[in-house]
Write a protein that holds these residues in place. Sequence first.
Motif, PDB file in Angstrom:
ATOM      1  N   ASN A  42      -1.979  -7.135   0.665  1.00 20.19           N
ATOM      2  CA  ASN A  42      -2.353  -5.734   0.439  1.00 20.19           C
ATOM      3  C   ASN A  42      -3.853  -5.576   0.238  1.00 20.19           C
ATOM      4  OD1 ASN A  42      -1.741  -7.172  -2.097  1.00 20.19           O
ATOM      5  ND2 ASN A  42      -2.306  -5.263  -3.096  1.00 20.19           N
ATOM      6  N   SER A  47      -5.155  -1.079   0.194  1.00 23.13           N
ATOM      7  CA  SER A  47      -4.011  -0.162   0.071  1.00 23.13           C
ATOM      8  C   SER A  47      -3.880   0.392  -1.341  1.00 23.13           C
ATOM      9  CB  SER A  47      -2.721  -0.892   0.464  1.00 23.13           C
ATOM     10  OG  SER A  47      -2.496  -1.986  -0.407  1.00 23.13           O
ATOM     11  N   LYS A  48      -3.151   1.494  -1.447  1.00 17.58           N
ATOM     12  CA  LYS A  48      -2.874   2.141  -2.729  1.00 17.58           C
ATOM     13  C   LYS A  48      -1.368   2.125  -2.980  1.00 17.58           C
ATOM     14  CE  LYS A  48      -6.857   5.265  -2.548  1.00 17.58           C
ATOM     15  NZ  LYS A  48      -7.309   6.688  -2.558  1.00 17.58           N
ATOM     16  N   VAL A  49      -0.994   1.837  -4.217  1.00 16.83           N
ATOM     17  CA  VAL A  49       0.420   1.743  -4.577  1.00 16.83           C
ATOM     18  C   VAL A  49       1.040   3.138  -4.657  1.00 16.83           C
ATOM     19  CG1 VAL A  49       2.060   1.043  -6.366  1.00 16.83           C
ATOM     20  CG2 VAL A  49       0.109  -0.435  -5.821  1.00 16.83           C
ATOM     21  N   GLU A  52       6.400   1.712  -7.575  1.00 19.45           N
ATOM     22  CA  GLU A  52       6.451   0.484  -8.371  1.00 19.45           C
ATOM     23  C   GLU A  52       7.876   0.276  -8.865  1.00 19.45           C
ATOM     24  OE1 GLU A  52       5.031  -0.596 -12.792  1.00 19.45           O
ATOM     25  OE2 GLU A  52       3.332  -0.351 -11.391  1.00 19.45           O
ATOM     26  N   TYR A 122       6.194  -3.607  -5.088  1.00 21.19           N
ATOM     27  CA  TYR A 122       5.497  -2.353  -4.829  1.00 21.19           C
ATOM     28  C   TYR A 122       5.592  -1.954  -3.358  1.00 21.19           C
ATOM     29  CZ  TYR A 122       3.217  -4.255  -9.021  1.00 21.19           C
ATOM     30  OH  TYR A 122       2.964  -4.827 -10.239  1.00 21.19           O
ATOM     31  N   SER A 124       3.088   0.040  -0.917  1.00 21.36           N
ATOM     32  CA  SER A 124       1.714   0.526  -0.833  1.00 21.36           C
ATOM     33  C   SER A 124       1.399   1.002   0.572  1.00 21.36           C
ATOM     34  CB  SER A 124       0.730  -0.595  -1.219  1.00 21.36           C
ATOM     35  OG  SER A 124       0.942  -1.026  -2.541  1.00 21.36           O
ATOM     36  N   SER A 126      -2.043   2.254   3.294  1.00 23.01           N
ATOM     37  CA  SER A 126      -3.470   2.401   3.564  1.00 23.01           C
ATOM     38  C   SER A 126      -3.616   3.325   4.765  1.00 23.01           C
ATOM     39  CB  SER A 126      -4.103   1.038   3.860  1.00 23.01           C
ATOM     40  OG  SER A 126      -3.630   0.529   5.090  1.00 23.01           O
TER      41      SER A 126
END
Length: 293
Positions: A42, A47-49, A52, A122, A124, A126
Amino acid sequence: MKQIAIVSGKGGTGKTTLSSSLGILFDNAILADCDVDAANLNLMFNSKVLEEHEYYGGKKAIIDHEKCNNCGICKKVCRFEAIVFDGSYKVDPYACEGCNACVISCPQNAIKLEESLSGKFYYSTSETKNIVHGNLTPGEETSGGLVAEVRKLAIEKSKNLNKEIVLIDGAPGIGCPATSSIAATYFVIIVTEPTLSGIHDLKRIIDTVRHFKRDFAIVINKYDINEEISKEIESFCRKENISILGKIPFDETVENAILESKPIVTFKDSKAAKAIMEIYKKLIKIIKKEEKA
């Protein structure tokens, strides 16, 4: 939907370098980082989560101090030295294996097993890719189960997003997380390197993949750092009737790509990027050939 796993007999062979670049080239793929002990795929995509999830993969002993009379039997029967005494008896969660010996030995019924948070996984995203990845809690030994959860979520997301490929960056080695990365996949790419230990570990992971009856091929990374051993690997593959999917040359640009957290294939003039492009083309041919068959 096809699951393609990239694995290696040892860490540090360039598995994630290849996985991230193939992730870019397959525009219809979702990525799954199954190296849950050291997930880093990741990071290559900034990338952003988005989601979760908690993973409970084992149990730990808990002592009820209202019932405990400090008899010390639990400490005597614990072979993992997970019971410590500090004025009262306590359980070291990093040492406890959840074996139940202390529970059945306690005359006061003061100990029980409770589900333990073993890690998290997670989802994620991008600008370019969707990635599922996980992190195992330090000291936990249920990595294979967490890998299975990562793959389940990746398959679920691939169906929701109409993705045709789940590209798995598998765990290195031949242990539980590695076998969990390989099982029930469509195709396996084994990444090796031209070193003496590389040959040894290559043979072990080949035996593992064959055990699961998966189709596979070999990629030799940094083949030109020791062309004599690379030829030895190629000779071994010919004798074993194993396909060489490609050979990636040593390329200093790879280090720059890692420092910039970018897949090497985004560096168009890179020798490694050109070699990975050829690997991608061969992989496409394999997939199309299977579809026609």
